[in-house]
Design a protein around this motif. Structure first.
Motif, PDB file in Angstrom:
ATOM      1  N   THR A  27       0.602  -1.503   0.130  1.00 27.07           N
ATOM      2  CA  THR A  27       0.042   0.339  -0.081  1.00 27.07           C
ATOM      3  C   THR A  27       0.922   1.424   0.119  1.00 27.07           C
ATOM      4  O   THR A  27      -0.208   2.236   0.162  1.00 27.07           O
ATOM      5  CB  THR A  27      -1.201  -0.268   0.950  1.00 27.07           C
ATOM      6  OG1 THR A  27      -0.466  -0.135   2.058  1.00 27.07           O
ATOM      7  CG2 THR A  27      -1.637  -1.120   1.671  1.00 27.07           C
ATOM      8  N   THR A  28       2.259   0.805   0.273  1.00 29.52           N
ATOM      9  CA  THR A  28       3.352   2.311   0.065  1.00 29.52           C
ATOM     10  C   THR A  28       3.818   2.314  -1.040  1.00 29.52           C
ATOM     11  O   THR A  28       3.820   4.075  -1.311  1.00 29.52           O
ATOM     12  CB  THR A  28       4.051   2.227   1.464  1.00 29.52           C
ATOM     13  OG1 THR A  28       5.227   0.961   1.244  1.00 29.52           O
ATOM     14  CG2 THR A  28       3.306   2.023   2.760  1.00 29.52           C
ATOM     15  N   CYS A  79      -6.313  -5.550 -12.195  1.00 26.27           N
ATOM     16  CA  CYS A  79      -6.432  -5.199 -11.030  1.00 26.27           C
ATOM     17  C   CYS A  79      -7.383  -3.775 -11.095  1.00 26.27           C
ATOM     18  O   CYS A  79      -6.663  -3.127 -11.334  1.00 26.27           O
ATOM     19  CB  CYS A  79      -6.207  -5.550  -9.824  1.00 26.27           C
ATOM     20  SG  CYS A  79      -4.677  -4.595  -9.357  1.00 26.27           S
ATOM     21  N   GLY A  80      -8.560  -4.365 -11.613  1.00 25.39           N
ATOM     22  CA  GLY A  80      -9.488  -2.763 -12.177  1.00 25.39           C
ATOM     23  C   GLY A  80      -9.538  -1.713 -11.196  1.00 25.39           C
ATOM     24  O   GLY A  80     -10.313  -2.402  -9.828  1.00 25.39           O
ATOM     25  N   GLY A  81      -9.163  -0.170 -11.392  1.00 23.07           N
ATOM     26  CA  GLY A  81      -9.522   0.644 -10.449  1.00 23.07           C
ATOM     27  C   GLY A  81      -8.931   0.967  -9.247  1.00 23.07           C
ATOM     28  O   GLY A  81      -8.423   1.500  -8.375  1.00 23.07           O
ATOM     29  N   ILE A  82      -7.038  -0.442  -9.552  1.00 25.98           N
ATOM     30  CA  ILE A  82      -6.154   0.305  -8.751  1.00 25.98           C
ATOM     31  C   ILE A  82      -4.863   0.986  -9.715  1.00 25.98           C
ATOM     32  O   ILE A  82      -4.748   0.325 -10.109  1.00 25.98           O
ATOM     33  CB  ILE A  82      -5.966  -0.995  -8.208  1.00 25.98           C
ATOM     34  CG1 ILE A  82      -6.835  -1.903  -7.492  1.00 25.98           C
ATOM     35  CG2 ILE A  82      -4.282  -1.333  -7.349  1.00 25.98           C
ATOM     36  CD1 ILE A  82      -7.651  -1.946  -6.219  1.00 25.98           C
ATOM     37  N   SER A  83      -4.477   1.954  -8.510  1.00 28.18           N
ATOM     38  CA  SER A  83      -3.239   2.396  -9.092  1.00 28.18           C
ATOM     39  C   SER A  83      -2.403   1.609  -9.089  1.00 28.18           C
ATOM     40  O   SER A  83      -1.649   0.717  -7.637  1.00 28.18           O
ATOM     41  CB  SER A  83      -3.077   3.628  -8.043  1.00 28.18           C
ATOM     42  OG  SER A  83      -1.763   4.350  -8.580  1.00 28.18           O
ATOM     43  N   GLN A 129      -7.986   2.898  -4.463  1.00 21.73           N
ATOM     44  CA  GLN A 129      -6.737   2.728  -5.229  1.00 21.73           C
ATOM     45  C   GLN A 129      -5.966   1.835  -4.706  1.00 21.73           C
ATOM     46  O   GLN A 129      -4.637   1.345  -5.614  1.00 21.73           O
ATOM     47  CB  GLN A 129      -6.524   3.755  -5.928  1.00 21.73           C
ATOM     48  CG  GLN A 129      -7.288   4.864  -6.826  1.00 21.73           C
ATOM     49  CD  GLN A 129      -7.115   5.578  -7.665  1.00 21.73           C
ATOM     50  OE1 GLN A 129      -5.412   5.799  -8.259  1.00 21.73           O
ATOM     51  NE2 GLN A 129      -8.050   6.836  -7.582  1.00 21.73           N
ATOM     52  N   LEU A 130      -5.264   1.800  -3.460  1.00 25.84           N
ATOM     53  CA  LEU A 130      -3.975   0.799  -2.739  1.00 25.84           C
ATOM     54  C   LEU A 130      -4.154  -0.280  -2.712  1.00 25.84           C
ATOM     55  O   LEU A 130      -3.481  -0.466  -1.932  1.00 25.84           O
ATOM     56  CB  LEU A 130      -3.848   1.872  -1.162  1.00 25.84           C
ATOM     57  CG  LEU A 130      -3.099   3.627  -2.450  1.00 25.84           C
ATOM     58  CD1 LEU A 130      -2.910   4.523  -1.206  1.00 25.84           C
ATOM     59  CD2 LEU A 130      -2.058   3.068  -3.916  1.00 25.84           C
ATOM     60  N   ARG A 131      -5.686  -0.635  -2.223  1.00 28.07           N
ATOM     61  CA  ARG A 131      -5.982  -1.703  -0.833  1.00 28.07           C
ATOM     62  C   ARG A 131      -5.946  -2.685  -1.353  1.00 28.07           C
ATOM     63  O   ARG A 131      -5.539  -4.231  -0.454  1.00 28.07           O
ATOM     64  CB  ARG A 131      -7.503  -1.640  -1.132  1.00 28.07           C
ATOM     65  CG  ARG A 131      -8.364  -1.615  -2.335  1.00 28.07           C
ATOM     66  CD  ARG A 131     -10.060  -0.895  -1.358  1.00 28.07           C
ATOM     67  NE  ARG A 131     -10.828  -1.044  -2.745  1.00 28.07           N
ATOM     68  CZ  ARG A 131     -12.347  -0.829  -3.064  1.00 28.07           C
ATOM     69  NH1 ARG A 131     -12.802  -0.272  -1.954  1.00 28.07           N
ATOM     70  NH2 ARG A 131     -12.580  -1.360  -4.117  1.00 28.07           N
TER      71      ARG A 131
END
Length: 319
Positions: free
Chosen positions: A39-40, A88-92, A50-52
């Motif tokens: 997450t960092t 993984c859609g929606g994730i940065s 967007q980090l989960r």
């Protein structure tokens, strides 16, 4: 040998060994992933949603990065789902690469055997149900030529053990890819195919013990022989061919005992525009040329598969 770790969230990520030991080193990729595993990393200014997902991996990342960078002095790759797909859609997401700079290898891969399937109940069997391990007579016939095409003569190669590459030789069986290889010195010469014929052009070659009716047709030649031999051998340091109808269909002359006749030379990989493509058959060299022509025969004995390896010493096989 220091390992370098690169991360980038977008745009272009670059790897380079230029300037290390006067540019004599090349890139060796250890791992690569496009996605998110914490997450960092590359999290500044990103909302929590967007980090989960930290179990985000694009399975194509490593083969793509190795294909573009392995063995080169430098490379540049876009960190984009257009290249690696979106795991993984929606994730940065970010591109994470670990590599080192290593000396350019003086050896090349030599493939001896390869099998995709299952030959025992223990290999790659952890936590697999018994019904997926019981078939130990499972072998994909295309495994060896595919592995040789991908790896032979290279300093490094990457293969995936997938049905989509090797076909499925035994459904409902858990399969693995098993390769036996060695590293041999690189050669500066490659095979140049001049002529190739599968059939019969005379009554004496590979005629021992054959009745006259199997030697009578001396105008027998499979038209596909030359393009098939060139496709498998041209420009390689070594190749393997089988004198068989399964390699050179259809049968150019039924009832005739056939052989595979190849004339080739070994020449440098560069400047092929000056190659003399004259007839090598039955001669020790080409007029006005330094090329040493070799005539090879391989005979198919009844009930026996005979293999011809092009790239070594002259072989005359007669049965």
């Amino acid at each position: 040998m220091a390992m370098v770790k690169l991360m980038l969230i977008s745009l272009v990520i670059s790897a380079s060994c230029v300037g290390t030991t006067a540019g004599s080193n090349v890139i060796h990729i250890h791992m690569a992933n496009y996605g998110r595993t914490d997450t960092t990393t590359c999290s500044f200014g990103r909302p929590a949603n967007q980090l989960r997902n930290i179990n985000c991996y694009a399975p194509t990342t490593l083969p793509i990065i190795r294909d573009r960078c392995e063995g080169r002095t430098k490379c540049a790759v876009h960190a984009s789902h257009h290249i690696f797909s979106d795991p993984c859609g929606g994730i940065s997401k970010y591109l994470d690469i670990s590599y080192s700079c290593v000396p350019l290898s003086s050896n090349a891969i030599r493939i001896h055997t390869a099998n995709y399937g299952r030959r025992d109940k223990t290999t790659c069997s952890s936590r697999k149900p018994w019904n997926q391990l019981r078939n130990t007579d499972c072998s994909a016939s295309a495994a060896l030529p595919i592995v040789r095409e991908s790896c032979e003569g290279r300093t490094t190669c990457l293969l995936q053990a997938l049905n989509s590459i090797f076909s499925d030789p035994c459904s409902n069986t858990y399969k693995y890819l098993n390769i036996f290889y060695s590293c041999v010195p690189l050669t500066s010469n490659v095979i140049r195919i001049h002529t190739a014929s599968y059939g019969r052009r005379d009554r004496t070659t590979c005629s021992s013990g054959r009745p006259s009716n199997q030697l009578s047709n001396i105008d027998c030649s499979a038209p596909a022989a030359l393009p098939i031999v060139k496709e498998r051998c041209e420009g390689k340091t070594t190749c393997l061919l089988q004198a068989s109808l399964s390699y050179f269909p259809p049968d150019p002359c039924g009832g005739i005992y056939k052989y595979l006749d190849i004339s080739y030379s070994c020449g440098p990989t560069e400047d092929r525009s000056s190659e003399d493509t004259g007839d090598c058959s039955g001669r020790g060299g080409l007029a006005g040329s330094e090329i040493d022509c070799v005539k090879l025969y391989d005979c198919l004995s009844k009930g026996i598969w005979n293999f011809l390896e092009v790239g070594g010493a002259t072989r005359h096989h007669g049965y």
